[in-house]
Design a protein around this motif. Sequence first.
Motif, PDB file in Angstrom:
ATOM      1  N   VAL A 202      -3.349  -4.128  -0.524  1.00 22.19           N
ATOM      2  CA  VAL A 202      -4.333  -4.830   0.282  1.00 22.19           C
ATOM      3  C   VAL A 202      -5.543  -3.921   0.423  1.00 22.19           C
ATOM      4  O   VAL A 202      -5.402  -2.766   0.870  1.00 22.19           O
ATOM      5  CB  VAL A 202      -3.772  -5.206   1.667  1.00 22.19           C
TER       6      VAL A 202
ATOM      7  N   GLU B 112       0.511  -8.903  10.276  1.00 15.95           N
ATOM      8  CA  GLU B 112       0.108  -7.494  10.278  1.00 15.95           C
ATOM      9  C   GLU B 112      -1.330  -7.283  10.754  1.00 15.95           C
ATOM     10  O   GLU B 112      -1.802  -6.152  10.801  1.00 15.95           O
ATOM     11  CB  GLU B 112       0.301  -6.895   8.887  1.00 15.95           C
TER      12      GLU B 112
ATOM     13  N   ILE C  89      -8.284 -12.148   7.009  1.00 14.96           N
ATOM     14  CA  ILE C  89      -8.203 -12.716   5.660  1.00 14.96           C
ATOM     15  C   ILE C  89      -9.539 -12.716   4.911  1.00 14.96           C
ATOM     16  O   ILE C  89      -9.578 -12.317   3.741  1.00 14.96           O
ATOM     17  CB  ILE C  89      -7.584 -14.125   5.692  1.00 14.96           C
TER      18      ILE C  89
ATOM     19  N   CYS D  29     -11.823 -10.702   4.946  1.00 16.17           N
ATOM     20  CA  CYS D  29     -12.311  -9.334   4.714  1.00 16.17           C
ATOM     21  C   CYS D  29     -11.395  -8.503   3.828  1.00 16.17           C
ATOM     22  O   CYS D  29     -11.541  -7.276   3.773  1.00 16.17           O
ATOM     23  CB  CYS D  29     -12.493  -8.637   6.059  1.00 16.17           C
ATOM     24  N   ILE D  30     -10.456  -9.151   3.133  1.00 18.32           N
ATOM     25  CA  ILE D  30      -9.523  -8.398   2.292  1.00 18.32           C
ATOM     26  C   ILE D  30      -9.403  -9.017   0.900  1.00 18.32           C
ATOM     27  O   ILE D  30      -9.770 -10.165   0.684  1.00 18.32           O
ATOM     28  CB  ILE D  30      -8.114  -8.315   2.920  1.00 18.32           C
TER      29      ILE D  30
ATOM     30  N   VAL E  11      -6.200  -9.004  -2.172  1.00 18.09           N
ATOM     31  CA  VAL E  11      -4.784  -8.677  -2.317  1.00 18.09           C
ATOM     32  C   VAL E  11      -4.408  -8.710  -3.794  1.00 18.09           C
ATOM     33  O   VAL E  11      -4.761  -9.635  -4.523  1.00 18.09           O
ATOM     34  CB  VAL E  11      -3.901  -9.673  -1.533  1.00 18.09           C
TER      35      VAL E  11
ATOM     36  N   TYR F 197      -4.260  -8.457   9.446  1.00 18.54           N
ATOM     37  CA  TYR F 197      -5.345  -8.443   8.470  1.00 18.54           C
ATOM     38  C   TYR F 197      -6.292  -9.612   8.732  1.00 18.54           C
ATOM     39  O   TYR F 197      -5.854 -10.708   9.089  1.00 18.54           O
ATOM     40  CB  TYR F 197      -4.812  -8.557   7.040  1.00 18.54           C
TER      41      TYR F 197
ATOM     42  N   SER G  95      -9.392  -3.598   2.084  1.00 20.11           N
ATOM     43  CA  SER G  95     -10.330  -4.140   3.064  1.00 20.11           C
ATOM     44  C   SER G  95     -11.753  -3.832   2.637  1.00 20.11           C
ATOM     45  O   SER G  95     -12.035  -2.731   2.125  1.00 20.11           O
ATOM     46  CB  SER G  95     -10.082  -3.516   4.440  1.00 20.11           C
TER      47      SER G  95
ATOM     48  N   LEU H  69       0.309 -11.333   6.083  1.00 25.43           N
ATOM     49  CA  LEU H  69      -0.997 -10.751   6.345  1.00 25.43           C
ATOM     50  C   LEU H  69      -1.447 -11.015   7.778  1.00 25.43           C
ATOM     51  O   LEU H  69      -1.975 -10.113   8.447  1.00 25.43           O
ATOM     52  CB  LEU H  69      -2.027 -11.304   5.358  1.00 25.43           C
ATOM     53  N   THR H  70      -1.219 -12.224   8.260  1.00 25.01           N
ATOM     54  CA  THR H  70      -1.585 -12.571   9.637  1.00 25.01           C
ATOM     55  C   THR H  70      -0.756 -11.762  10.625  1.00 25.01           C
ATOM     56  O   THR H  70      -1.286 -11.211  11.597  1.00 25.01           O
ATOM     57  CB  THR H  70      -1.390 -14.083   9.880  1.00 25.01           C
TER      58      THR H  70
ATOM     59  N   ASN I  67       0.824  -1.207   0.000  1.00 32.07           N
ATOM     60  CA  ASN I  67       0.000   0.000   0.000  1.00 32.07           C
ATOM     61  C   ASN I  67       0.862   1.264   0.000  1.00 32.07           C
ATOM     62  O   ASN I  67       0.589   2.228   0.711  1.00 32.07           O
ATOM     63  CB  ASN I  67      -0.965  -0.004   1.185  1.00 32.07           C
TER      64      ASN I  67
END
Length: 65
Positions: free
Chosen positions: A58, A24, A28, A30-31, A33, A26, A60, A21-22, A5
Amino acid sequence: MIHVNGIEIRNADNLRLSDYLTREGYIIPCIAVECNDYIVSKTQYDEKILTDGDVIEVVSFMGGG
């Protein structure tokens, strides 16, 4: 180094996308990539290894009305 981003990330090379992703935080389901201008299917998050120069976006999903 990768870009997520628009931000330079230095400690993500050679990580699986799913691990990054985990890590940070996020959520999963709901996103979405995109990596290097291609949408990454959720089924490929465990297979995609982040490499130097990758550009990740990414997005959301937000509810509302």
